[in-house]
Scaffold this motif. Structure first.
Motif, PDB file in Angstrom:
ATOM      1  N   SER A   1       0.828  -1.213   0.000  1.00  0.00           N
ATOM      2  CA  SER A   1       0.000   0.000   0.000  1.00  0.00           C
ATOM      3  C   SER A   1       0.856   1.254   0.000  1.00  0.00           C
ATOM      4  O   SER A   1       0.575   2.226  -0.720  1.00  0.00           O
ATOM      5  CB  SER A   1      -0.918  -0.008   1.224  1.00  0.00           C
ATOM      6  N   LEU A   2       1.939   1.243   0.800  1.00  0.00           N
ATOM      7  CA  LEU A   2       2.811   2.416   0.832  1.00  0.00           C
ATOM      8  C   LEU A   2       3.506   2.639  -0.511  1.00  0.00           C
ATOM      9  O   LEU A   2       3.630   3.783  -0.979  1.00  0.00           O
ATOM     10  CB  LEU A   2       3.859   2.246   1.931  1.00  0.00           C
ATOM     11  N   LEU A   3       3.926   1.556  -1.158  1.00  0.00           N
ATOM     12  CA  LEU A   3       4.553   1.693  -2.469  1.00  0.00           C
ATOM     13  C   LEU A   3       3.560   2.215  -3.503  1.00  0.00           C
ATOM     14  O   LEU A   3       3.907   3.042  -4.365  1.00  0.00           O
ATOM     15  CB  LEU A   3       5.126   0.352  -2.921  1.00  0.00           C
ATOM     16  N   SER A   4       2.317   1.735  -3.447  1.00  0.00           N
ATOM     17  CA  SER A   4       1.297   2.214  -4.388  1.00  0.00           C
ATOM     18  C   SER A   4       1.047   3.699  -4.217  1.00  0.00           C
ATOM     19  O   SER A   4       0.932   4.447  -5.200  1.00  0.00           O
ATOM     20  CB  SER A   4       0.000   1.419  -4.187  1.00  0.00           C
ATOM     21  N   LEU A   5       0.950   4.134  -2.940  1.00  0.00           N
ATOM     22  CA  LEU A   5       0.751   5.565  -2.699  1.00  0.00           C
ATOM     23  C   LEU A   5       1.929   6.386  -3.195  1.00  0.00           C
ATOM     24  O   LEU A   5       1.755   7.461  -3.797  1.00  0.00           O
ATOM     25  CB  LEU A   5       0.527   5.807  -1.210  1.00  0.00           C
ATOM     26  N   PHE A   6       3.140   5.890  -2.960  1.00  0.00           N
ATOM     27  CA  PHE A   6       4.329   6.615  -3.394  1.00  0.00           C
ATOM     28  C   PHE A   6       4.394   6.708  -4.912  1.00  0.00           C
ATOM     29  O   PHE A   6       4.632   7.788  -5.480  1.00  0.00           O
ATOM     30  CB  PHE A   6       5.579   5.918  -2.853  1.00  0.00           C
ATOM     31  N   LEU A   7       4.162   5.582  -5.604  1.00  0.00           N
ATOM     32  CA  LEU A   7       4.214   5.585  -7.063  1.00  0.00           C
ATOM     33  C   LEU A   7       3.085   6.417  -7.656  1.00  0.00           C
ATOM     34  O   LEU A   7       3.274   7.122  -8.654  1.00  0.00           O
ATOM     35  CB  LEU A   7       4.156   4.149  -7.584  1.00  0.00           C
ATOM     36  N   GLY A   8       1.897   6.335  -7.016  1.00  0.00           N
ATOM     37  CA  GLY A   8       0.780   7.148  -7.508  1.00  0.00           C
ATOM     38  C   GLY A   8       1.061   8.633  -7.370  1.00  0.00           C
ATOM     39  O   GLY A   8       0.788   9.429  -8.282  1.00  0.00           O
ATOM     40  N   GLY A   9       1.624   9.023  -6.233  1.00  0.00           N
ATOM     41  CA  GLY A   9       1.968  10.433  -6.055  1.00  0.00           C
ATOM     42  C   GLY A   9       3.051  10.878  -7.011  1.00  0.00           C
ATOM     43  O   GLY A   9       3.012  11.997  -7.548  1.00  0.00           O
ATOM     44  N   PHE A  10       4.029  10.001  -7.255  1.00  0.00           N
ATOM     45  CA  PHE A  10       5.095  10.339  -8.193  1.00  0.00           C
ATOM     46  C   PHE A  10       4.539  10.509  -9.612  1.00  0.00           C
ATOM     47  O   PHE A  10       4.938  11.422 -10.359  1.00  0.00           O
ATOM     48  CB  PHE A  10       6.154   9.229  -8.169  1.00  0.00           C
TER      49      PHE A  10
END
Length: 327
Positions: free
Chosen positions: A298-307
């Motif tokens: 979930s944290l990686l998805s949020l990070f990639l989505g924000g990027f």
């Protein structure tokens, strides 16, 4: 021949690697006493915790105190063998020693009628001890009743009671302790159960808005209560108070505090909240690993989505700059 008697004395020293507050909590639980009386044991003076013991009894008390963290020691108790005949025997003033030892607390002081440390009248105390010894020899079946009538009687709590090696597990309580992996496993099960129950609530809401709303409120409150119970047990394992869960109401701090709950290991042995939790089972380790996997994903998805959103925003700015006509 009279059997040697012993006493347990304590001067405030702790066992190696034992924290002061932990030792005080263990002693309060051991003696079934309050912290005020336990604090008096750490005044710096030598105190006789238990007197007039056989050697086997003294060893048992000594082992229990060592487990609690108090570095007590066993010493001979000459005052236990005193009698009225010895008290009333006249002696010359020249033969009397300049100093004396209190027969109750062991305090070394100039010869006096009263003890400077515990305040007893020494002659009355010795007479009373001799009287109790005579009563015990005349009626050995009731020694506890005779000792209970003494104003100088030592605490009668059994200090040799040992805690169980591990504690019991119970999700629905604020007592007890759980480790980091079990905390993650129980949190995952709680989350999945909440999702399943909310699906049923959604079906009820499609039938009646009022019914669905009432069920949703009940489910949310139930999950909040269980979350607090699980979090309290995790904090107890570290040795912290459950009141620290109120930090979850503070923004930003709540995220950092939750990370601390996952990182800080629990106490290796018993602490003031009880014995350590049982060892983690295979199911606990699997559920904890699944929780961490989902969390990291979930944290990686949020990070990639924000990027990605940031990249789109920058691209839009560049296109806007190209479409702007030159002056």
């Amino acid at each position: 021949m009279t059997q040697a008697r012993f006493k347990i004395v304590f001067d405030g020293e702790l066992m190696p690697e034992m924290a002061l507050e932990t030792a005080k909590d263990n002693l309060a639980r051991l003696f079934k006493s309050d912290r005020t009386r336990i604090n008096s044991l750490f005044s710096g003076s030598t105190i006789a915790i238990k007197r007039n013991l056989q050697e086997s009894e003294a060893d048992q008390y000594l082992a229990a105190l060592h487990r609690a963290g108090a570095r007590a020691r066993k010493e001979p108790d000459p005052g236990a063998s005193l009698s009225l005949v010895e008290i009333n025997t006249p002696t010359s003033a020249a033969a009397e020693p300049a100093h004396m030892s209190c027969p109750k607390c062991g305090q070394q002081q100039p010869k006096a009628a009263e003890c400077m440390a515990c305040g007893i009248v020494i002659a009355k105390y010795q007479a009373r001890q001799a009287s109790l010894a005579e009563q015990q020899s005349a009626a050995p079946a009731a020694p506890a009743e005779a000792a209970a009538n003494s104003p100088y009687a030592t605490p009668q709590a059994k200090v040799a009671e040992a805690l169980p090696p591990v504690g019991e597990l119970n999700v629905f309580t604020l007592d007890g302790r759980i480790g980091r992996l079990r905390y993650l496993a129980w949190s995952l099960v709680l989350t999945l159960a909440f999702a399943g129950v909310m699906a049923v609530v959604a079906i009820a809401a499609s039938i009646s808005d009022i019914l669905g709303g009432l069920l949703a409120i009940g489910v949310v409150l139930g999950m909040l209560v269980v979350s607090v119970q699980i979090g309290a047990q995790r904090l107890h394992d570290i040795g912290w108070s459950a009141w620290l869960l109120l930090l979850n109401l503070v923004p930003i701090v709540n995220s950092l505090f939750w990370i601390l709950m996952l990182v800080v290991p629990g106490s290796t042995g018993a602490n003031r909240y009880g014995p350590p939790p049982p060892a983690n089972s295979l199911a606990v380790r699997v559920l904890a690993g699944l929780f961490l996997t989902l969390l990291i994903g979930s944290l990686l998805s949020l990070f990639l989505g924000g990027f990605a959103m940031l990249g789109l925003a920058l691209s839009g700015l560049e296109l806007g700059a190209l479409d702007t006509p030159a002056p």
